[in-house]
Design an enzyme around this catalytic site. Structure first.
Site, mmCIF file in Angstrom:
data_model
loop_
_atom_site.group_PDB
_atom_site.id
_atom_site.type_symbol
_atom_site.label_atom_id
_atom_site.label_comp_id
_atom_site.label_asym_id
_atom_site.label_seq_id
_atom_site.Cartn_x
_atom_site.Cartn_y
_atom_site.Cartn_z
ATOM 1 N N GLY A 11 -3.276 7.744 -7.525
ATOM 2 C CA GLY A 11 -2.245 6.698 -7.662
ATOM 3 C C GLY A 11 -2.556 5.768 -8.808
ATOM 4 O O GLY A 11 -2.147 4.600 -8.812
ATOM 5 N N GLY A 12 -3.262 6.303 -9.821
ATOM 6 C CA GLY A 12 -3.707 5.469 -10.949
ATOM 7 C C GLY A 12 -2.587 5.024 -11.863
ATOM 8 O O GLY A 12 -2.788 4.145 -12.705
ATOM 9 N N GLY A 14 0.323 3.749 -10.713
ATOM 10 C CA GLY A 14 1.207 2.836 -9.991
ATOM 11 C C GLY A 14 0.835 1.370 -10.188
ATOM 12 O O GLY A 14 -0.009 1.017 -11.027
ATOM 13 N N LEU A 15 1.461 0.517 -9.401
ATOM 14 C CA LEU A 15 1.240 -0.940 -9.489
ATOM 15 C C LEU A 15 -0.242 -1.300 -9.367
ATOM 16 O O LEU A 15 -0.813 -1.990 -10.224
ATOM 17 C CB LEU A 15 2.058 -1.607 -8.364
ATOM 18 C CG LEU A 15 1.728 -3.042 -7.978
ATOM 19 C CD1 LEU A 15 2.066 -4.002 -9.110
ATOM 20 C CD2 LEU A 15 2.492 -3.449 -6.716
ATOM 21 N N TYR A 141 5.417 5.453 7.859
ATOM 22 C CA TYR A 141 4.343 5.061 6.930
ATOM 23 C C TYR A 141 3.165 4.456 7.696
ATOM 24 O O TYR A 141 2.009 4.764 7.441
ATOM 25 C CB TYR A 141 4.951 4.042 5.982
ATOM 26 C CG TYR A 141 4.073 3.316 5.010
ATOM 27 C CD1 TYR A 141 3.802 3.862 3.750
ATOM 28 C CD2 TYR A 141 3.582 2.034 5.296
ATOM 29 C CE1 TYR A 141 3.045 3.150 2.824
ATOM 30 C CE2 TYR A 141 2.835 1.330 4.369
ATOM 31 C CZ TYR A 141 2.567 1.885 3.132
ATOM 32 O OH TYR A 141 1.833 1.179 2.205
ATOM 33 N N LYS A 145 -0.672 5.730 7.804
ATOM 34 C CA LYS A 145 -1.738 4.869 7.265
ATOM 35 C C LYS A 145 -2.793 4.553 8.328
ATOM 36 O O LYS A 145 -3.983 4.487 8.025
ATOM 37 C CB LYS A 145 -1.141 3.560 6.728
ATOM 38 C CG LYS A 145 -0.382 3.718 5.426
ATOM 39 C CD LYS A 145 -1.322 3.723 4.229
ATOM 40 C CE LYS A 145 -0.583 3.798 2.911
ATOM 41 N NZ LYS A 145 -1.476 3.996 1.768
ATOM 42 N N THR A 169 -1.966 -7.314 1.808
ATOM 43 C CA THR A 169 -0.642 -7.767 2.251
ATOM 44 C C THR A 169 0.351 -7.360 1.145
ATOM 45 O O THR A 169 0.063 -6.440 0.394
ATOM 46 C CB THR A 169 -0.663 -9.284 2.522
ATOM 47 O OG1 THR A 169 -1.295 -9.927 1.399
ATOM 48 C CG2 THR A 169 -1.462 -9.591 3.781
ATOM 49 N N ASN A 170 1.503 -8.009 1.022
ATOM 50 C CA ASN A 170 2.512 -7.564 0.036
ATOM 51 C C ASN A 170 2.018 -7.771 -1.394
ATOM 52 O O ASN A 170 1.693 -8.897 -1.766
ATOM 53 C CB ASN A 170 3.812 -8.359 0.230
ATOM 54 C CG ASN A 170 4.554 -7.945 1.473
ATOM 55 O OD1 ASN A 170 4.022 -7.994 2.582
ATOM 56 N ND2 ASN A 170 5.793 -7.519 1.314
ATOM 57 N N VAL A 171 2.016 -6.693 -2.176
ATOM 58 C CA VAL A 171 1.480 -6.733 -3.543
ATOM 59 C C VAL A 171 2.632 -6.796 -4.553
ATOM 60 O O VAL A 171 3.708 -6.247 -4.310
ATOM 61 C CB VAL A 171 0.648 -5.459 -3.828
ATOM 62 C CG1 VAL A 171 -0.129 -5.603 -5.138
ATOM 63 C CG2 VAL A 171 -0.305 -5.153 -2.674
#
Ligand code: NAP
Ligand code: GFB
Length: 319
Positions: A11-12, A14-15, A141, A145, A169-171
């Site tokens: 996942g490099g 992504g955000l 999800y 997880k 938490t939300n990123v």
């Protein structure tokens, strides 16, 4: 003496992956002799075990930061719970078991505060992951997880591995998915606000604006994940978040975005749309105990930097 790490970041692209890449390459996050590899799904579809094995064979990592996942905001989850469940179960099993088979010393995987029980006491802490059903909006999800935590315990019990997990938490931040339909709240709202300003139309916020969230800037999270990779030795997960006192409502987040973008138009709240989970207040006491001096970027500054990044990089941003 231990050899320098060769770190594979799934996942490099992504955000969070891009933020780790920035810290490693621009902030001296890389030590002498280390090698860091940032993977995207173009190099390997990690849902597929053969492609997963081939990419581990190619790079032979000693350490893995496992970020790759099917990811999205509330409304994408509500439409695709099954796909979130299936893709993420497969990705996680393929990555963790291939890491084991190829002798990876440490894996740091990424959970999320939305996986905690919906009906619970607050604040939520790391010991409470499996205490009850997650919120209905993202149960697919969340269950996938949660299994990472179960897998980590099992790899520790059966093989003595230090495979662990972080719980952000939300990123939000640069390189986020700014898609209006599928993105998370801040990125979707930043895109919508620019559009409304450009077109002279009202800004429509989904839901009532009352739900509360703890937002963590991707660059802060990246610094913390690198610390976890280097220093944190427990298999049990750790929440990486700003404190409970920094939780804000969606309405307050809208105010910060409109200020950063200098949007002065009309704002509507579409209460026909779901609010999702009203809150999921998480405790960062464990992080504070282990890393008392870490300082988070103030939220209004981080939102401003993200809005500026979006404007500057609009052509290449994920919209
Ligand atoms: P993101 O920007 O959507 O990036 C997801 C990454 O996963 C991308 O690099 C993507 O690769 C990769 N990926 C997706 N499906 C893949 C597949 N089948 N095979 C290989 N790679 C695949 O997401 P993010 O926000 O950085 O999320 C990183 C981690 O943080 C995830 O584990 C997520 O669950 C967790 N998390 C995120 C948040 C949040 O608010 N964003 C909050 C808590 C936890 P391509 O782009 O190349 O396709
Ligand atoms: O980030 P988000 O989509 O997901 O935020 P969750 C949803 C909240 O923001 C709800 C409000 O209260 C929405 O009503 N909201 C307002 C909006 N306007 C918008 C908008 O334009 N787009 C979006 N998306 N929301 C997530 C999980 O839950 O938590 C993810 O679904 C992830 O998988 C994340 O784990 C941490 O915070 O509800």
């Amino acid at each position: 003496m231990a050899l320098p790490m060769r770190v594979l970041v799934t996942g490099g692209s992504g955000l969070v992956g891009k933020a780790i890449e920035h810290v490693v390459q621009q902030e001296g996050g890389k030590l002498d002799g280390e090698e860091w590899i940032f993977l995207s799904s173009k190099q390997a579809d990690l849902v597929d075990v053969e492609q997963t094995r081939a990419v581990f064979e190619k790079y032979r990592p000693t350490h893995v930061i496992h970020l790759a996942a099917k990811v999205g905001g509330l409304y994408l989850h509500m439409r695709e719970n099954l796909q979130f469940l299936r893709d993420n179960i497969k990705i996680n099993d393929n990555v963790l078991h291939t890491a084991h088979e190829s002798g990876v010393t440490k894996v740091v995987s990424c959970l999320s505060s939305c996986i905690f029980p919906d009906k619970t006491t607050y604040p939520i802490d790391e010991t409470m992951i499996h205490n009850g059903s997650p919120h209905d909006s993202n149960f697919g999800y969340s269950h996938a997880k949660r299994m990472i935590d179960v897998q980590n315990r099992a790899y520790s019990q059966q093989y003595g591995h230090c495979y662990t997990a972080v719980i952000p938490t939300n990123v939000f931040g640069p390189h986020d998915n700014f898609n209006i339909e599928n993105g998370h709240v801040l990125s979707a709202l930043i895109n919508k606000t620019y559009k409304a300003k450009k077109e002279g139309t009202p800004l429509t916020v989904c839901g009532s604006g009352a739900p509360k969230r703890q937002f963590v800037y991707s660059l802060d999270l990246a610094r913390l994940i690198i610390w976890v990779l280097r220093e944190y030795e427990e298999v049990a997960p750790i929440i990486l978040s700003v404190g409970e006192e920094d939780e804000i409502s969606i309405k307050e987040a809208v105010d910060m975005i409109t200020k950063a973008v200098d949007f002065k138009g009309e704002i509507n709240f579409d209460t026909t749309m779901s609010d999702g989970q009203m809150k999921k207040t998480a405790s960062n006491a464990k992080l504070r105990r282990l890393l008392p001096n870490f300082s988070f970027t103030p939220l209004n500054e981080a939102i401003k930097m993200t809005c500026d990044w979006f404007e500057t990089n609009y052509k290449n941003a994920r919209t």
